[in-house]
Design an enzyme around this catalytic site. Sequence first.
Site, PDB file in Angstrom:
ATOM      1  N   GLY A 125       0.820  -1.199   0.000  1.00 64.52           N
ATOM      2  CA  GLY A 125       0.000   0.000   0.000  1.00 64.52           C
ATOM      3  C   GLY A 125       0.844   1.233   0.000  1.00 64.52           C
ATOM      4  N   GLU A 157     -13.970   8.252 -23.387  1.00 64.85           N
ATOM      5  CA  GLU A 157     -14.610   7.257 -22.526  1.00 64.85           C
ATOM      6  C   GLU A 157     -16.076   7.086 -22.878  1.00 64.85           C
ATOM      7  OE1 GLU A 157     -14.893   8.196 -18.353  1.00 64.85           O
ATOM      8  OE2 GLU A 157     -15.274   6.111 -17.868  1.00 64.85           O
ATOM      9  N   CYS A 164     -15.065  25.508 -32.949  1.00 66.24           N
ATOM     10  CA  CYS A 164     -15.203  25.868 -31.532  1.00 66.24           C
ATOM     11  C   CYS A 164     -14.701  27.287 -31.299  1.00 66.24           C
ATOM     12  CB  CYS A 164     -14.392  24.895 -30.674  1.00 66.24           C
ATOM     13  SG  CYS A 164     -14.166  25.413 -28.974  1.00 66.24           S
TER      14      CYS A 164
END
Lengths: 478, 1499
Positions: B257, B914, B1130
């Site tokens: 960890g 995504e 844009c």
Amino acid sequence: MGEVKGYLKYDRLELKKEAVESRIKHYREFLLPQSEEDLKTQGARCMDCGIPFCQSGCPVDNLIPEWNDLVYKNKWEDAAKRLLSTNNFPEFTGRVCPAPCETSCVVNINKPAVTIKNIEKAIIEKAFKNGYIKATPPETRTGKQVAIIGSGPAGLAAAEQLNKLGHSITVFEKNEVLGGLLTLGIPDYKLDKSIVQRRVDLMKAEGITFKTNTNIGKDVKISQLKEEFNAIVLCGGAEDPRDLNVEGRDLDGIHFAMDFLRQQNRRNGNRTFVEAEISAKGKNVVVIGGGDTGSDCIGTSIRQGAKSVVNFELMPQPPTERAAHNPWPEWPSIDRISTSIEEGCKREFAVMTKAFVGKAGQVEKLKVVRLDFGAPDPKTGRRAMSEIPNSEIEVGADLVILAMGYLGVVRNNLLDELQIAMDKKNNVNADNNYMTNLDGIFTAGDMRSGQSIVVRAINEGRTVAESVDKYLSELKTG
Amino acid sequence: MSNNPLLPESVGLYSPYTEHESCGVGFVADIKGRPSHQILSDAITVLENMEHRGATGSDPNTGDGAGILLQIPDKFFRAECEIRDIELPAKGAYATGVIFLPKLPEDRHILETMCEHEVNLAGQKFLGWRDVPRDNSEIGETAKLVEPVMKQIIIARGKNTRPEKFERELYFIRKKIWLKINKTEIPQKNYFYICSLSNKIIVYKGQLRAIQLRNYFLDFQNPEVESAMALVHSRYSTNTFPTWSLAHPYRMIAHNGEVNTLRGNVNKFNAREHQFSSKKIGDKLKSVYPIVAPSRSDSATFDNALELLVISGRPLPHALMMMIPEAWEGDKNMSETKKAFYRYHSSLMEPWDGPSAISFSDGRYIGSILDRNGLRPARYWKTKDGRIIMASEAGALPVENKDIESKGRLQPGKIFIIDTEEGRIIEDSELKEKYTNQKPYAEWIKENMVELSSLAKVEPTFEFDDQTLLVQQKAFGYSYEDIKAILTPMVEQGIEATGAMGIDIPLAVLSDKPQLLFNYFKQLFAQVTNPPIDPIREEVIMGEQMLLGAEGNMLVETPEQAIRLSIPRPVLTSCELQQIKNISNDNFKSKTISILFDKSDKFYGIKKRLTALFREASAAIKEGYSIIILSDRGVSEEKAAIPSLLASSGLHHYLTRKGTRTLASIIVETGEAFELHHFATLIGYGANAINPYLAHETIHSEIENGNIEVKDYETAILNYQKAIRKGLFKIISKMGISTIQSYCSAQIFEAIGLSDELVQEYFTATPSRIGGIGIKIITNEALQRHALAFPKNKTSDGILATGGNYKWTSKGEFHQWSPDTVNLLQQAVRENNYSKFKEFSNLINKSKGNFTSIRDILEFRKRKPIDIDEVEPVESIVTRFATGAMSYGSISKEAHETLAIAMNRLGGFSNTGEGGEDKSRFSKEENGDSKRSRIKQVAQGRFGVSIEYLVNADQIQIKIAQGAKPGEGGQLPGHKVSKEIAKTRGTTPGVGLISPPPHHDIYSIEDLKQLIHDLKNANPEADISVKLVSEIGVGTIAAGVVKGKADHILISGYDGGTGASPQTSIKHTGLPLELGIAETQQVLIMNNLRERVRLQVDGQIKTGRHVVIAALLGADEFGFATPALVSMGCVLQRNCHLNTCSVGIATQDPELRNMFKGKPEHVINYFNFVAEEVREIMAKFGFKTFDDMIGRVDLLETAGIKHHWKAKGLDITSILHRPDVPRNTLVRHGLKQDHGIELALDNELISACRNALSKSEPVRFSVDINNTNRSVGTMLSSRIAKKYGMIGLSENTIQIDFIGTAGQSFGAFLAKGITFNLEGDANDYVGKGLSGGRIIIVPQEDSTFKPEENIIIGNVVLYGAIAGEMYIRGQAGERFAVRNSGAKTVVEGIGDHGCEYMTGGRVVVLGDVGKNFAAGMSGGIAYIWDKSKNFRKQYNPEMVELFDVESDSDIEELKTLIENHKSFTSSTVAEKILSNWDDSLSQFIKVYPTDYRRVMEGK
């Protein structure tokens, strides 16, 4: 800010106008105010863009999205504060500005632009009406004296800015009335003179001294001013009109636009003038020049009772929509139908006046030829001009008004006395700080930049004020 | 570097403090404490079977470290000593330990003598040395280079030392030896390291691979070496440097960890040291300060601290509970006694926060503890002969099935301990019961701890009228935009403002405008080695409370320790601050100290005032004040404010150095702070509480003036606090931190543009890598702000200036994207006009002294030019270009496809983002164009990530972080999920989608390695790319990622675009690409890993010049997003998140989409222009090929900063550093990674399924499987998907029967037509991305345990599953069916966070369910058999509703699934339920997401 998707929900709403037949009977303003509700939805159309192209299109960088939103939210006083922070005289620009902000509005890429100019006017008028605008003289005075020569929009803006900073300002005006072209050039029906007076009164209340009928260089020597003042700002405009030197030019009945307009404005203001009267009443009028001034001459001629009005423009008729080489957010070269043209006028494009023909010294007709324009040069975009053979015609006219632009500053005693440096375009030359070749003498407005629009003049005034202030703060007091 | 056994020192951009590690950990123990050699041997087997969790670098034989901790094998040593004529006292009365010693004999000799001397000095008896016999023939060259000599010291207990004190004496000996040796000038002293020194345990370790340990230490081959327990660890570090001592285990623990709050923990620990006193230890303690040795390992540091707690008398489990507490603040089910225990201890120490699985042992106890989040796997088997096998993976030690008594896992926040003396397992509940009742903690708290709410109330008062308020706002740098865009949403809606499109304004140090000091700090975030957490869906683990007042002596437990003032949150209202000021109680006396300075002192004002105020504070503490309030109230014409962060962090460090920091709390009463980043920096640098009084006054005035729409002031403040709470949680959770207490002073920031001197004094130990401004410039900036508020002529324009940080405004902050640049670029690409492009690029490249980013202060060194015709053509340069990851969903179909067509025509890359990709785009258009994105992104939400999607990629990009919002998730609200979007994402139209902050299959670096392996199996032809974001340490992470076999790494700058992101994240998180790419390049070169990977960069790259600079810094490839969008129309409205894009790009609105006017040609023109500009520069500097330029940092130099008032202090030599490696080392890509997939089990499966694949012939066969067989079925599925797409084969065409324990990712992306029957059990990620296949897992036939009570499969099962079925006879671990969107499954019990973020599919749980079930679940249905009536306490009600199962269709569906379960698994549970169906049915609860129900039922 604004309303999300407001520009899709609400259509652009123009100001309503008094009907032509009734408005041409007077010289008063004829645009009708909008309801608060309408203004609110018009404000809601603003998209609060990440890049407010409207602001960059505006010479004084008006905080347009901010006050659009405030109007949408019914926050008029805040809107006025923010509006006045960039624009000294929104009551002028809200009436006479060609509104480059609107043509660069992002909504305008695909939809009609936000009605920025109307909103601007509504804010400032509401501010006056509701008493938000009060004379606020500076708390303290710096003791520095500044003379401003010329009381047009540049001179007034410079005066107001410098006064706010605590300097003591005297504005000299050669005419009997303040405001320059605002007062003597622009017709009343576009800008009522009480609006100019209201502002001038406010400035007086804030401590600015105005001296009319004072032609510096003539009535007062500049050398005298130099002694009394720590800095001088020349805002004398660019009033040298372009002439049309063709055969018959010396005939009677051919006048420069400004001579014509100035007279009418004086008439409206119940002021006297010494020159011979120029009137369109009952006449066939030809106005040469398709710009704003030309338009003002058309509207004024119609109001004076012209029999007919024809407008000549050298260039071909522009397209109704933007051309491909002239994309958003550029200023669009499109055919604009001004309110004056609406009022009744025939337009001729691509025509050139070859000669004036008259009888007994009075003009009777114009000889004109039609022009052909070639394809645009790929580099410059310019189109070669040629006369179309055998296209000459004659057009009858009793009154010809020349509204073909200006060639810079009128040379006068003042400039001669100063031996001031001029630039190639016959404007007063100045450095980045708007200072002329003479220490402590600045210039701004059309006098520096050449003929332009009111909002640019205001910006010139604001810019020169900054430089003057800096100059004064660095000045060794003595 | 290679002659030093330590990590290299900081060099260039590399800092050893950024090193990370991760690992496999495990132990084997005999519960009854019977020692045997078998235990040792088995433990080593466990280690060997987790070899894949470790890593190797460029030298395949040099591992990152492996080691073992065991009981001292007395019998063995006795014999060994006898040979050496050493007389060994009784067991326990002697101690030993392995010591690393220098290679140089003379150095070694001195050190040995020093050891001996110290032992004797301590009154113990030195008996002798034993050489540790080793065989180094197998270990790697790199490791061998610095292999230490290893000797075992043998010490007998001194006559005067009582047995129970022996251990403590040994501790002091070890510490003192270390301190003394450290002070010497012995050349090879860095070799010296004591692995352990104990009379109970011994640690053997080294820079070994797991499989090398057994043969390296010859002792292990001796059957006499026996132990009842053995703890093993295999390390995966992010570097390849030889560091023998950093192998685990340490003296007490082995750690899997990362302690995220380390800096704060260490600082506070060191500060507390001055208060330490312990009767048990006595005065000696001070002689071994610092207790926490300066170390580069969080684990070693943790070990040091733990050791002290134990040495000073706390039992080991107690000490661990203190350091790694459970989440208690928000736990409604926890007993008051236990809460009191944690609360009491929170007044002694903050949690050591971060994902951790720690295994520990002191020779008697052995056990493991998991942090509150449970982000590390820990599985155990208990055998019938009384052994426990615990490991990161099940099956690491093969055990006969019939011998297994039970299979379990360690749950979040739980401890699992074996007491070998008592001979039993102590369960978490028993253990905690014991320690929480040890003292009357609850009473102590009740009597001593003061709650803020209990103090006398104060009514709000407001000090400023509108005019004064305006002056104060100006003095503290407020802008109109700050109030409208940042403060207003917080107050009106209780949320942080959202922005879009990245950031294009200058870094604070490059800005011409005076900047608040906060702006010089960038927030850090977790990536790869450590997951961010979800503070919204997993809020149960977050904590916000702070304690004020003096801390006591941590080493003792007394009621007085609880004398603290408890405040519910760190940001206080003015009333609350007044309440504190009003306290008359001596315990909480507060002293207010002004942080204003005299304007007349000019540039010396701040320095002068700080010096004085530090003294004032110190004096106050001496007088017994325990709360110091730093206040900037009272700014006036004469008095200006010191930046609050400078004052508070400065004081914090001053007091820390003085050792008095813990005697008082610091409260900052400031007008400056109003937004989240301000609060975060103040707290991060040690402020215990903040009162943003001017923000409150502003809110009040805005309400009074009708500018903010909110009910009343009280509501406004509540909203403001809510926004702060959410925002702070987001900030800390992106670093994986869950409590503000731990975040406080943890300094999770990197400074950019601050001088070393300044940092050292006021922000000690903060990384600041390019130098910058000092205190004079800070003062200058403060004075400029002050002057705006108090102008010379006293005339104010009566308004706040716009600001212009977030949006362009004429007189505001400089933006690269301006009306001019946007307009020019659009004209250039539309007209295909290169000269207009040059106008554009000139504005960007040399914007009149307006520096924006680091590249603007770089210039090329002159080189001999060549003719441009000799330079590589545009066509080949553009193949290095990629467009950024923008999902279909974030942008319109039209825009998305235009980009794809353009990039495909160019031969560059476009990216799906995504959001999946419609399969129609996989085949070419009639005109030859292709809309297929060559890069397929795999992000946290896994939307549309099916096997078919993956096989259609040329590159698969694992998005670890995004520049605009690293460490955060995303959300697509239901109204944006159109039919088409739902289709490509594999979800339900109208149902909102949440993308979690972490990848639930990447909690650490070895997990990433596993995902890379999965994806490579899914598409062996595709390159696997990992997208990281620039921050300090990214190079180190990248090295780890390359070791994890990534083919490609993208380093994103912080300033890149986004469709929607909190403004704090856009502006204040992450670093510029220049630092990221340069660091990555340097560290990869240092580790000899650079050639294995292609490096891409992005982040506001716009011009050819930008490309060349990035290439010289080390990039092979380049990503562009905003300019590609601008090319398509844009205009930077920055309203992407509002769906109002008027040019049809960032919108799904059909009317707006119609307005899209972009064409592929526009995009193509843009990229060709950039490439042409690259060529011009190449010609000018004499490069023929692009490859030649890559990594030539020597050709860059700083330019133009001399005359900039702020930038002149910058020093970028660290960016331009080139590591000292051989000249022939390749500094660009040039070598393929070896993924080892030819060794995968799937190769066998594929060949056995040949006919099934080619002719759809059914096949069934069986195969043995073990935990080293990972991603089984994935490559097989990829073959099917390539040929048949998602349609796959007909059901059961391929049936494979597995026997054994499957490795990670069993059946990942399993295609339709495949059925996996596994008899045995499986590890994590079973059925990840399931794409239509069927998985059945049952315990082996001869098992005797009850399947429904045992753990059969691991964590994160069915993550992102799309279709298919899974039946599990037995329980699953944490995070079952996270983001499932279509699979149907039946399981007999699950851990915490089940069905989190689920968007579709069916989950039937025939057993218990852990905490936080259905958090963020927006779709699908779960049916829970709630026999124990426990479920209602366990689920998260935020997004779901509970119903009985009533409708016929539901009953039918549920019954069919349970019948399937029974028939596939022979489940007795299913049988029981079905046999008593009517009764059972009434015990089922239907979990129905509200959103989903609305859509399904048309409501």
